[in-house]
Design an enzyme around this catalytic site. Structure first.
Site, mmCIF file in Angstrom:
data_model
loop_
_atom_site.group_PDB
_atom_site.id
_atom_site.type_symbol
_atom_site.label_atom_id
_atom_site.label_comp_id
_atom_site.label_asym_id
_atom_site.label_seq_id
_atom_site.Cartn_x
_atom_site.Cartn_y
_atom_site.Cartn_z
ATOM 1 N N ASP A 34 -3.086 6.711 -27.846
ATOM 2 C CA ASP A 34 -1.744 7.267 -27.699
ATOM 3 C C ASP A 34 -1.520 7.619 -26.227
ATOM 4 O OD1 ASP A 34 0.375 8.862 -29.861
ATOM 5 O OD2 ASP A 34 0.488 9.327 -27.719
ATOM 6 N N ASN A 92 4.061 9.683 -39.793
ATOM 7 C CA ASN A 92 5.396 10.257 -39.933
ATOM 8 C C ASN A 92 6.349 9.177 -40.433
ATOM 9 O OD1 ASN A 92 4.811 12.889 -38.878
ATOM 10 N ND2 ASN A 92 4.665 11.960 -36.845
ATOM 11 N N GLU A 100 9.240 8.900 -34.317
ATOM 12 C CA GLU A 100 9.899 8.482 -33.073
ATOM 13 C C GLU A 100 9.927 6.967 -32.912
ATOM 14 O OE1 GLU A 100 7.807 10.409 -29.922
ATOM 15 O OE2 GLU A 100 8.365 12.417 -30.597
ATOM 16 N N VAL A 101 8.834 6.326 -33.256
ATOM 17 C CA VAL A 101 8.740 4.879 -33.048
ATOM 18 C C VAL A 101 8.865 4.180 -34.403
ATOM 19 C CG1 VAL A 101 7.324 2.990 -32.192
ATOM 20 C CG2 VAL A 101 7.245 5.211 -31.037
ATOM 21 N N HIS A 105 2.944 3.500 -38.046
ATOM 22 C CA HIS A 105 1.718 3.813 -37.307
ATOM 23 C C HIS A 105 1.036 5.019 -37.929
ATOM 24 C CE1 HIS A 105 5.151 5.828 -35.390
ATOM 25 N NE2 HIS A 105 4.336 6.829 -35.112
ATOM 26 N N HIS A 107 -1.544 8.033 -36.948
ATOM 27 C CA HIS A 107 -2.237 8.780 -35.900
ATOM 28 C C HIS A 107 -3.656 9.090 -36.381
ATOM 29 C CE1 HIS A 107 1.497 10.037 -33.643
ATOM 30 N NE2 HIS A 107 2.035 9.754 -34.817
HETATM 31 P P1 AMP Z 1 5.702 9.433 -34.049
HETATM 32 O O1 AMP Z 1 6.386 10.685 -33.657
HETATM 33 O O2 AMP Z 1 4.816 9.608 -35.271
HETATM 34 O O3 AMP Z 1 6.661 8.274 -34.192
HETATM 35 O O4 AMP Z 1 4.668 9.105 -32.887
HETATM 36 C C1 AMP Z 1 4.907 8.177 -31.869
HETATM 37 C C2 AMP Z 1 3.742 8.227 -30.941
HETATM 38 O O5 AMP Z 1 3.752 7.084 -30.107
HETATM 39 C C3 AMP Z 1 3.712 9.448 -30.005
HETATM 40 O O6 AMP Z 1 2.505 10.171 -30.214
HETATM 41 C C4 AMP Z 1 3.798 8.826 -28.608
HETATM 42 O O7 AMP Z 1 3.031 9.532 -27.657
HETATM 43 C C5 AMP Z 1 3.246 7.428 -28.857
HETATM 44 N N1 AMP Z 1 3.675 6.413 -27.911
HETATM 45 C C6 AMP Z 1 4.934 6.141 -27.488
HETATM 46 N N2 AMP Z 1 4.936 5.109 -26.625
HETATM 47 C C7 AMP Z 1 3.636 4.714 -26.492
HETATM 48 C C8 AMP Z 1 2.980 3.697 -25.729
HETATM 49 N N3 AMP Z 1 3.649 2.855 -24.921
HETATM 50 N N4 AMP Z 1 1.635 3.583 -25.843
HETATM 51 C C9 AMP Z 1 0.929 4.424 -26.636
HETATM 52 N N5 AMP Z 1 1.502 5.396 -27.398
HETATM 53 C C10 AMP Z 1 2.841 5.541 -27.315
#
Ligand code: AMP
Length: 123
Positions: A34, A92, A100-101, A105, A107
């Site tokens: 991350d 999430n 967020e993404v 995924h 964690h």
């Molecule tokens: P979530 O809130 O569960 O969607 O978590 C998204 C995660 O993606 C966060 O912990 C970010 O720090 C991580 N993240 C976002 N962009 C990148 C990236 N380019 N490389 C690695 N991790 C990322």
């Protein structure tokens, strides 16, 4: 469920358009560090298929993809030295979980005592 957005950051990582620090890769999944770690060890496991979230993945992924991701998470956690001391996996989905993404995924976090699973509720 929202359609998959192939411009999300993890889709770009899978296409090699954005660099990542890979921990493990096979035909089904990629595990990488991350970029904003919340624990001494914090990596993300993603399927290579285009799944928005846990809801999407659990409904549409093949048994091989689901088993592959789970086995890869266990393998990576052992390789990272977390199996004995312990670790947390967390995914999430959607608004209430602050996803967020929009590429599914998981964690994987460890390397210290992680505290409560969720913030304490205010009563
Ligand atoms: P979530 O809130 O569960 O969607 O978590 C998204 C995660 O993606 C966060 O912990 C970010 O720090 C991580 N993240 C976002 N962009 C990148 C990236 N380019 N490389 C690695 N991790 C990322």
């Amino acid at each position: 469920m929202a359609d998959y957005d192939d411009q999300n950051v993890f889709a770009k990582i899978l296409r090699g358009e954005i660099p990542n620090k890979t921990v493990y890769e096979d035909e089904h999944c990629l595990i990488f560090h991350d970029v904003n770690p919340q624990a001494p060890v914090h990596v993300l496991a993603i399927p290579k298929g285009a799944y928005v979230s846990m809801d999407d993945f659990s409904a549409k992924a093949s048994d091989a993809e689901i088993a592959g991701l789970i086995r890869a998470i266990g393998h990576a956690a052992r390789e990272l030295g977390l199996a004995e001391s312990g670790y947390r996996i967390l995914a999430n989905h959607g608004r209430d979980a602050n996803q967020e993404v929009p590429h599914f995924h998981v964690h994987i976090a460890g390397g210290e005592r992680l505290g409560p699973m969720l913030p304490r509720r205010r009563d």
